[in-house]
Design a protein around this motif. Structure first.
Motif, PDB file in Angstrom:
ATOM      1  N   GLY A 181     -46.860  18.153  77.522  1.00  0.00           N
ATOM      2  CA  GLY A 181     -48.070  17.852  76.755  1.00  0.00           C
ATOM      3  C   GLY A 181     -48.511  18.953  75.817  1.00  0.00           C
ATOM      4  N   ASP A 182     -47.573  19.644  75.176  1.00  0.00           N
ATOM      5  CA  ASP A 182     -47.978  20.630  74.176  1.00  0.00           C
ATOM      6  C   ASP A 182     -48.822  19.943  73.109  1.00  0.00           C
ATOM      7  OD1 ASP A 182     -46.803  22.693  75.408  1.00  0.00           O
ATOM      8  OD2 ASP A 182     -45.111  22.907  74.020  1.00  0.00           O
ATOM      9  N   PRO A 183     -49.868  20.613  72.639  1.00  0.00           N
ATOM     10  CA  PRO A 183     -50.783  19.945  71.696  1.00  0.00           C
ATOM     11  C   PRO A 183     -50.097  19.506  70.414  1.00  0.00           C
ATOM     12  CG  PRO A 183     -51.746  21.988  72.532  1.00  0.00           C
ATOM     13  CD  PRO A 183     -50.323  21.961  73.001  1.00  0.00           C
ATOM     14  N   PRO A 231     -59.377  11.567  74.047  1.00  0.00           N
ATOM     15  CA  PRO A 231     -58.384  10.521  74.326  1.00  0.00           C
ATOM     16  C   PRO A 231     -56.967  11.012  74.073  1.00  0.00           C
ATOM     17  CG  PRO A 231     -59.416  10.131  72.210  1.00  0.00           C
ATOM     18  CD  PRO A 231     -60.095  11.340  72.779  1.00  0.00           C
ATOM     19  N   PHE A 232     -56.076  10.629  74.944  1.00  0.00           N
ATOM     20  CA  PHE A 232     -54.656  10.963  74.834  1.00  0.00           C
ATOM     21  C   PHE A 232     -53.846   9.677  74.770  1.00  0.00           C
ATOM     22  CE2 PHE A 232     -54.156  15.506  76.121  1.00  0.00           C
ATOM     23  CZ  PHE A 232     -55.488  15.803  76.332  1.00  0.00           C
ATOM     24  N   ALA A 233     -52.693   9.770  74.142  1.00  0.00           N
ATOM     25  CA  ALA A 233     -51.688   8.726  74.320  1.00  0.00           C
ATOM     26  C   ALA A 233     -50.755   9.184  75.437  1.00  0.00           C
ATOM     27  CB  ALA A 233     -50.907   8.505  73.039  1.00  0.00           C
ATOM     28  N   VAL A 234     -50.374   8.275  76.324  1.00  0.00           N
ATOM     29  CA  VAL A 234     -49.461   8.614  77.415  1.00  0.00           C
ATOM     30  C   VAL A 234     -48.196   7.776  77.281  1.00  0.00           C
ATOM     31  CG1 VAL A 234     -49.104   8.646  79.900  1.00  0.00           C
ATOM     32  CG2 VAL A 234     -51.325   9.291  78.957  1.00  0.00           C
ATOM     33  N   ARG A 275     -48.925  13.604  64.939  1.00  0.00           N
ATOM     34  CA  ARG A 275     -50.012  12.718  64.534  1.00  0.00           C
ATOM     35  C   ARG A 275     -51.109  12.511  65.550  1.00  0.00           C
ATOM     36  NH1 ARG A 275     -46.022   8.390  63.604  1.00  0.00           N
ATOM     37  NH2 ARG A 275     -45.410   9.621  65.398  1.00  0.00           N
ATOM     38  N   MET A 276     -50.810  12.748  66.824  1.00  0.00           N
ATOM     39  CA  MET A 276     -51.875  12.559  67.802  1.00  0.00           C
ATOM     40  C   MET A 276     -51.513  13.299  69.070  1.00  0.00           C
ATOM     41  SD  MET A 276     -51.177   8.788  69.299  1.00  0.00           S
ATOM     42  CE  MET A 276     -51.594   8.104  67.727  1.00  0.00           C
ATOM     43  N   ARG A 277     -52.471  13.370  69.944  1.00  0.00           N
ATOM     44  CA  ARG A 277     -52.263  14.076  71.182  1.00  0.00           C
ATOM     45  C   ARG A 277     -51.518  13.170  72.162  1.00  0.00           C
ATOM     46  NH1 ARG A 277     -54.152  18.565  74.247  1.00  0.00           N
ATOM     47  NH2 ARG A 277     -52.261  18.836  75.448  1.00  0.00           N
ATOM     48  N   VAL A 278     -50.324  13.548  72.527  1.00  0.00           N
ATOM     49  CA  VAL A 278     -49.494  12.731  73.403  1.00  0.00           C
ATOM     50  C   VAL A 278     -49.092  13.544  74.631  1.00  0.00           C
ATOM     51  CG1 VAL A 278     -47.340  11.454  73.634  1.00  0.00           C
ATOM     52  CG2 VAL A 278     -48.564  11.421  71.462  1.00  0.00           C
ATOM     53  N   VAL A 279     -49.242  12.945  75.784  1.00  0.00           N
ATOM     54  CA  VAL A 279     -48.656  13.501  76.999  1.00  0.00           C
ATOM     55  C   VAL A 279     -47.534  12.569  77.424  1.00  0.00           C
ATOM     56  CG1 VAL A 279     -49.002  13.869  79.464  1.00  0.00           C
ATOM     57  CG2 VAL A 279     -50.643  14.785  77.829  1.00  0.00           C
ATOM     58  N   ARG A 285     -46.783  18.609  70.085  1.00  0.00           N
ATOM     59  CA  ARG A 285     -45.450  18.033  70.279  1.00  0.00           C
ATOM     60  C   ARG A 285     -45.269  16.762  69.456  1.00  0.00           C
ATOM     61  NH1 ARG A 285     -44.695  13.965  73.947  1.00  0.00           N
ATOM     62  NH2 ARG A 285     -42.598  14.661  74.450  1.00  0.00           N
ATOM     63  N   ASP A 286     -46.369  16.133  69.074  1.00  0.00           N
ATOM     64  CA  ASP A 286     -46.298  15.015  68.138  1.00  0.00           C
ATOM     65  C   ASP A 286     -47.255  15.318  66.994  1.00  0.00           C
ATOM     66  OD1 ASP A 286     -47.014  12.421  66.872  1.00  0.00           O
ATOM     67  OD2 ASP A 286     -45.570  11.669  68.327  1.00  0.00           O
TER      68      ASP A 286
END
Lengths: 232, 232
Positions: B86-88, B12-15, B93-97, B90-91
């Motif tokens: 979307g660098d792994p 799961p990603f946050a967008v 706390r979680m994976r964000v694109v 870049r945030d």
DNA sequence: CGTGTTGTCGTCAACCTGACGATAAACAGC
DNA sequence: GCTGTTTATCGTCAGGTTGACGACAACACG
């Protein structure tokens, strides 16, 4: 950017990369398509692609998929991000955002079907655009082709379709195939050899059967074409 | 595209969407920045943006955020997708694109801080690029400015910075601000009025105090500038 | 050795560009 | 009104670029 990151607070998305892989085969622009082996769109042709892995950047995911789908370890040519597509209903089962990439490569071997694809093939771009594709891939493909057409005008990207060493005529055939229009060989030769830093003369020649042998060039290090090669 | 969609199977990603909103204030290019009110990067300046909602397309999310952050219901001007980041890491706390958008708008009112921002302001682009920004926003901003510079060459987008009716001189000041270089008023006038379909003469004039009154134009319906206005 | 094919160089008129002179139409101060 | 200042618009001109096309060079083939 979001300011609150409570994991319960954000809607989860799936993120995929889709590839528009263009190459030149028999003086015609081709795109790599796969036949879907599972629903939705089972049996339809689609652009190759796949999930972005949890610890993988977008560019890395695109490069990995490109190697997997073409069967070539280090694909020569060019790879750049194209655009992202995230209509809420582009996939019937979940919310997916797809980051599309555009790859330009010299002629590659015939692809073998991947693990979850029923088939894979190079398809003429004209045919692919006329054919119904899965998801919103018709639009992605159209965007990719248009990007390629535009970029040939002001960037040295056409050489990405050629082997390491190439002739001016080979480069011209790239332009003719992508733009779908014949170019005057003499004017093309003048302009392309006139851009400083675009072509590096290897000093060698190549005879391809008929006609006078042509000089062999390598890509130069220029990044922008001044002046551009207008397609009008 | 993915072929297997088992929900347990994809990460799961946050967008989010991030906005590079450019405008012209006092003949200088400005960008809209917000001061972060929460960690990470609390107190740092960042591009405005936010989560994409579950049933919302990417373009719609960008338009919604643009209205929210500027405080203007229907922002005039131009809005287009820029690129995705979307660098792994870049945030933290979680994976964000993040899907970045570029907006070009005429001078807008002073922004008020949003719900989770400590402040919001128009900042000169030169200052913003020199200042440390949150996340990878310095790169996003640089990409947006470069896109704007390039697009002015071959598209009628400069008019997006102007009000509905504008003079040739106002348009020229847009180019000068974005390109950071003075242009010859006479040559600019010749070229810009020479592109068929770019400008529609309203027949009216406007006097702005000093000097001879200028003719008022409206945007035409042309989408590409032929020939382009080179910035060399 | 001719003939066909392809690559490379030249020529030329039309156009475009950047530099800059000249004129037009407003305003400010006297 | 008159004069200087400011801004808008039109002209001019030399140099570069473009597209159309002629000419020649270097190969293969019969």
């Amino acid at each position: 950017m979001p300011t609150r990151y409570d994991p319960a607070d954000y809607p989860p998305f799936a993120v995929t990369v889709d590839l528009v892989v263009l190459t030149l085969r028999a003086d015609a622009l081709h795109v790599l398509l796969v036949e879907r082996g599972a629903d939705p769109w089972r049996g339809r042709w689609a652009l190759p692609g796949g999930f972005v892995h949890p610890d993988e950047g977008l560019d890395a995911a695109a490069a990995r998929e490109l190697a997997e789908e073409t069967g070539v370890r280090d694909v020569p040519g060019h790879l750049e991000q194209l655009a992202s597509y995230g209509d809420p209903d582009r996939d019937p089962r979940m919310r997916v955002v797809s980051v599309a990439y555009l790859a330009l490569a010299p002629d590659l071997p015939e692809p073998r079907a991947g693990s979850d694809a029923a088939g894979a093939a190079w398809v003429r771009v004209d045919d692919a655009l006329a054919r119904p594709l899965a998801f919103d891939h018709a639009r992605v493909l159209a965007d990719g082709v248009e990007r390629a057409r535009a970029k040939l005008e002001y960037s040295p990207l056409a050489a990405a379709f050629c082997a390491d060493e190439f002739t001016v005529a080979e480069l011209r055939r790239v332009y003719e195939a992508v733009w779908g229009r014949p170019l005057d060989p003499r004017n093309f030769h003048r302009k392309v050899t006139g851009v400083p830093g675009l072509l590096v003369d290897t000093g060698r020649m190549r005879a391809e059967g008929r006609g006078r042998p042509a000089a062999l060039y390598r890509r130069g290090d220029v990044t922008t074409l001044h002046p551009p090669l207008s397609r009008d």
